[in-house]
Scaffold this motif. Structure first.
Motif, PDB file in Angstrom:
ATOM      1  N   UNK A 263       0.818  -1.214   0.000  1.00  0.00           N
ATOM      2  CA  UNK A 263       0.000   0.000   0.000  1.00  0.00           C
ATOM      3  C   UNK A 263       0.847   1.258   0.000  1.00  0.00           C
ATOM      4  N   UNK A 264       1.909   1.266   0.813  1.00  0.00           N
ATOM      5  CA  UNK A 264       2.810   2.432   0.867  1.00  0.00           C
ATOM      6  C   UNK A 264       3.532   2.603  -0.462  1.00  0.00           C
ATOM      7  N   UNK A 265       4.006   1.487  -1.039  1.00  0.00           N
ATOM      8  CA  UNK A 265       4.717   1.568  -2.317  1.00  0.00           C
ATOM      9  C   UNK A 265       3.798   2.061  -3.422  1.00  0.00           C
ATOM     10  N   UNK A 266       2.567   1.569  -3.449  1.00  0.00           N
ATOM     11  CA  UNK A 266       1.623   1.985  -4.492  1.00  0.00           C
ATOM     12  C   UNK A 266       1.295   3.468  -4.378  1.00  0.00           C
ATOM     13  N   UNK A 267       1.158   3.952  -3.162  1.00  0.00           N
ATOM     14  CA  UNK A 267       0.872   5.364  -2.966  1.00  0.00           C
ATOM     15  C   UNK A 267       2.046   6.225  -3.444  1.00  0.00           C
ATOM     16  N   UNK A 268       3.254   5.797  -3.105  1.00  0.00           N
ATOM     17  CA  UNK A 268       4.440   6.562  -3.505  1.00  0.00           C
ATOM     18  C   UNK A 268       4.616   6.557  -5.017  1.00  0.00           C
ATOM     19  N   UNK A 269       4.261   5.435  -5.646  1.00  0.00           N
ATOM     20  CA  UNK A 269       4.427   5.294  -7.100  1.00  0.00           C
ATOM     21  C   UNK A 269       3.197   5.722  -7.884  1.00  0.00           C
ATOM     22  N   UNK A 270       2.169   6.170  -7.173  1.00  0.00           N
ATOM     23  CA  UNK A 270       0.930   6.652  -7.783  1.00  0.00           C
ATOM     24  C   UNK A 270       0.315   5.618  -8.732  1.00  0.00           C
ATOM     25  N   UNK A 271       0.166   4.407  -8.226  1.00  0.00           N
ATOM     26  CA  UNK A 271      -0.440   3.324  -8.995  1.00  0.00           C
ATOM     27  C   UNK A 271      -1.440   2.585  -8.118  1.00  0.00           C
ATOM     28  N   UNK A 272      -2.248   1.738  -8.739  1.00  0.00           N
ATOM     29  CA  UNK A 272      -3.198   0.930  -7.982  1.00  0.00           C
ATOM     30  C   UNK A 272      -2.452  -0.151  -7.203  1.00  0.00           C
TER      31      UNK A 272
END
Length: 288
Positions: A263-272
């Motif tokens: 979840x943190x990685x997806x938020x940082x990378x602006x992806x689902x």
């Protein structure tokens, strides 16, 4: 189980749909429907591919309440009502999470998966309670709701006298349960019983699927289960400090899981986010 009065399907994204399905009988509630719904929900809850369940009615009705033939049966029998509706061979979905959830209909609170009621038409009697124990509720414009019990000489059923004050408040509950009058979906939306009301057309279920799809694809399964169980556990006590401390303990536990890192990685990378299926040890056993 051979399904005769319900049916279900699972879409590729993990959204399951369950239909109450008695054509020509208003999807009216029977012991058979009770047994099938329990079995189906237990089956879906045990399937790691399922992330959310939409519960609706076949055709243009949700459920008009107890079958009239069943009601007539109770005017003539000496059999105890409780013995006829909670048979030992029924599946036990949602059981084992909290003793308070190990009862009729409230077992939905013990399920792993969120359940969304898609009320596509008339909703009466026991169906009001069925919808009430779902996690989210949407209805078509103009749908009619009634508990019906005051006009049958019966009390509020299936815990509605406990449940409704916690959803719509005391004054609205007194109106609903004492009068048993017919309410439209728009009025229940204002009361807070419904999360949304959508036009009565072929796209109603699509609007509900938008919510279900979001949960299935954007929400961690573990977080959905955790939030669901927090919500209903907190209803059983009123100590806000305990709720705060319990949530902090849960945060610490969840931070150790892969879903948090994703979840943190997806938020940082602006992806689902790409959340994995629920861990095997968190799944309930499928029904026999």
């Amino acid at each position: 189980m051979d399904l005769k009065v319900t049916r279900y399907e699972i879409r590729e994204n993990g959204v399951a749909t369950v239909w109450l399905d008695r054509p020509g009988r208003g999807n009216s509630w029977t012991s058979r429907m009770n047994a099938e719904l329990r079995w189906t929900m237990a089956t879906l809850d045990a399937d790691p591919a399922v992330r959310v369940v939409v519960l609706t009615g076949g055709g243009n009705q949700f459920c008009v309440g107890a079958d009239t033939k069943a009601l007539d049966f109770y005017t003539e029998t000496d059999e105890k009502y409780a013995d006829t509706v909670n048979k030992p061979d029924f599946a036990r979905p949602g059981h084992g999470v909290n003793p308070q959830f190990d009862h009729d209909l409230v077992w939905m609170w013990g399920l792993r998966v969120p359940v969304i009621a898609a009320i596509n038409g008339p909703c009466a009697g026991i169906a009001v309670a069925l919808a009430g124990y779902c996690d989210l509720r949407y209805a078509v414009e103009g749908a009619k709701f009634t508990t019906a019990t005051p006009r049958l000489g019966l009390p509020a059923e299936y815990g509605l006298a406990w449940l409704l004050p916690r959803i719509v408040g005391l004054a609205n509950t007194a109106d609903i349960l004492i009068t048993g009058r017919i309410l439209r979906s728009e009025e229940l939306l204002r009361m807070g019983f419904l999360n949304g009301v959508h036009p009565r057309d072929e796209h109603f279920l699509d609007k509900v699927y938008e919510v279900a799809d979001y949960i299935a694809t954007q929400v961690s399964p573990a977080s959905a289960t955790g939030a669901k169980r927090q919500i209903y556990a907190e209803l059983l006590h009123s100590n806000v400090g305990t709720a705060v401390e319990d949530s902090k303990d849960l945060i610490e536990q969840f931070m150790q899981q892969p879903d948090f890192k994703e979840g943190v990685a997806a938020m940082a990378e602006r992806r689902a986010p790409q959340f994995a299926a629920p861990a095997p040890e968190t799944l309930p056993a499928p029904p026999a």
